[in-house]
Design an enzyme around this catalytic site. Structure first.
Site, PDB file in Angstrom:
ATOM      1  N   THR A  87       0.815  -1.207   0.000  1.00  0.00           N
ATOM      2  CA  THR A  87       0.000   0.000   0.000  1.00  0.00           C
ATOM      3  C   THR A  87       0.850   1.258   0.000  1.00  0.00           C
ATOM      4  O   THR A  87       0.403   2.314  -0.464  1.00  0.00           O
ATOM      5  CB  THR A  87      -0.939   0.001   1.222  1.00  0.00           C
ATOM      6  N   LYS A 115       2.854 -11.891   7.846  1.00  0.00           N
ATOM      7  CA  LYS A 115       1.643 -11.248   7.344  1.00  0.00           C
ATOM      8  C   LYS A 115       1.123 -12.090   6.196  1.00  0.00           C
ATOM      9  O   LYS A 115       1.829 -12.299   5.204  1.00  0.00           O
ATOM     10  CB  LYS A 115       1.914  -9.827   6.861  1.00  0.00           C
ATOM     11  N   TYR A 158       6.509 -11.989   4.639  1.00  0.00           N
ATOM     12  CA  TYR A 158       5.398 -11.347   3.928  1.00  0.00           C
ATOM     13  C   TYR A 158       4.921 -12.278   2.821  1.00  0.00           C
ATOM     14  O   TYR A 158       5.583 -12.435   1.797  1.00  0.00           O
ATOM     15  CB  TYR A 158       5.875 -10.009   3.363  1.00  0.00           C
ATOM     16  N   ILE A 199      -2.751  -6.384   9.625  1.00  0.00           N
ATOM     17  CA  ILE A 199      -1.991  -5.353   8.907  1.00  0.00           C
ATOM     18  C   ILE A 199      -2.758  -5.120   7.617  1.00  0.00           C
ATOM     19  O   ILE A 199      -2.653  -5.892   6.672  1.00  0.00           O
ATOM     20  CB  ILE A 199      -0.543  -5.795   8.610  1.00  0.00           C
TER      21      ILE A 199
END
Length: 299
Positions: A47, A168, A138, A209
């Site tokens: 993001t 995540k 990730y 998250i």
């Protein structure tokens, strides 16, 4: 002892008219997010348009956050690049500045690589940075094309112990998140959608998250604080409604457009190529997301 449940925001990166990083707004937005209930920030992720930022820009922006008085222990910056040298440089810098850890993509250009290759890539970075590094893996295979598998996580933990701090899961597949939580309860596993917070926490996960935390931090924090309370259903419906809107339109330009609307500062909406400004195409959807999110404290 119950696990602490936390919300980390993959904070947007504002840009100036010349598309340089707007450090002043970057810092102001970070403080706004913390003031509105976020437990911490995970800047320089998807993001944040991290892969459109240089190594120097990421380091300078991280320094600006910490130098502004933001506690470095609240930060899990993204550091994963396609080459080891840049990943090591970013990870070492974050570690030296006292960050809680780093959110690390695997090398993501080459596809069809083996777990052995991904393990070697992570090992190279961890060994180079040293024992103070804490890695949050990730997993976002729909973007990276490289999965963080259960056998890979198991091997990394066996080799590096508590240096593997968490994961995540941005796959959007609850079954995968649940499998990680069940197999590795010692690490912090975060969902990438606030709609999954109840399942995440019930299963023993660590929280969320999420991109839409940029826009709806107060609502998502209210859900966490009121989980299974008398207002649980309404709180969950609110965060899910905001999330659903963003899932149906170009995510990053829409998030930035929403922040511009919330703050009254149109410059927050600016994106770097290859993204394009949202313009009027989804203005009604963005306005509805902002309405549902409700008022946010300015800082």
């Amino acid at each position: 002892m119950p696990r602490k449940i936390e919300l980390f925001v993959p904070a947007i990166t504002p840009f100036a008219a010349d598309l340089s990083v707007d450090t002043e707004r970057f810092v102001a937005n970070a403080h706004r997010l913390i003031a509105n209930g976020a437990h911490g920030l995970a800047p320089f992720g998807t993001t944040s348009e991290a892969n459109s930022l240089s190594v120097a820009e990421r380091m300078e922006a991280l320094d600006a956050l910490i130098d502004s008085g933001l506690d470095a222990s609240l930060l899990i910056p993204g550091t994963g690049c396609c080459n080891a040298a840049e990943t090591i440089a970013l990870s070492a810098h974050a570690t030296q500045r006292g960050c809680r850890g780093v959110l690390m993509l695997p090398p993501f250009y080459y596809k069809g690589v083996s777990d052995e290759g991904v393990f070697n890539a992570y090992a190279q970075v961890i060994e180079a940075v040293g024992p103070d590094l804490r890695v949050y893996l990730y997993h976002i295979p729909q973007m990276s094309g490289v999965a963080i598998t259960l056998p890979l996580i198991e091997r990394l933990i066996a080799r590096f112990g508590d240096q593997i701090a968490g994961l995540k899961d941005s796959s959007g597949k609850w079954d995968n998140t649940a499998a990680v939580i069940a197999a590795f309860p010692q690490i912090d596993t975060y969902s990438a959608s606030e709609s999954m917070i109840p399942q995440n926490i019930a299963a023993g996960g660590a929280g969320c998250i999420s991109a839409s935390l940029n826009v709806n931090p107060t609502g998502i924090r209210a859900l966490v604080d009121g989980l299974n309370g008398p207002n649980h259903d309404a709180l969950h419906a609110q965060v899910s409604a905001v999330r659903t809107i963003f899932e149906g339109i170009p995510l990053i330009p829409a998030i930035k457009a929403a922040i511009a609307a919330q703050t009254g500062e149109v410059d927050y909406a600016r994106v770097r190529p290859p993204f394009v400004d949202l313009g009027d195409a989804h203005a009604d959807a963005v306005a509805e997301a902002v309405r549902i999110a409700g008022p946010q404290r300015p800082s």
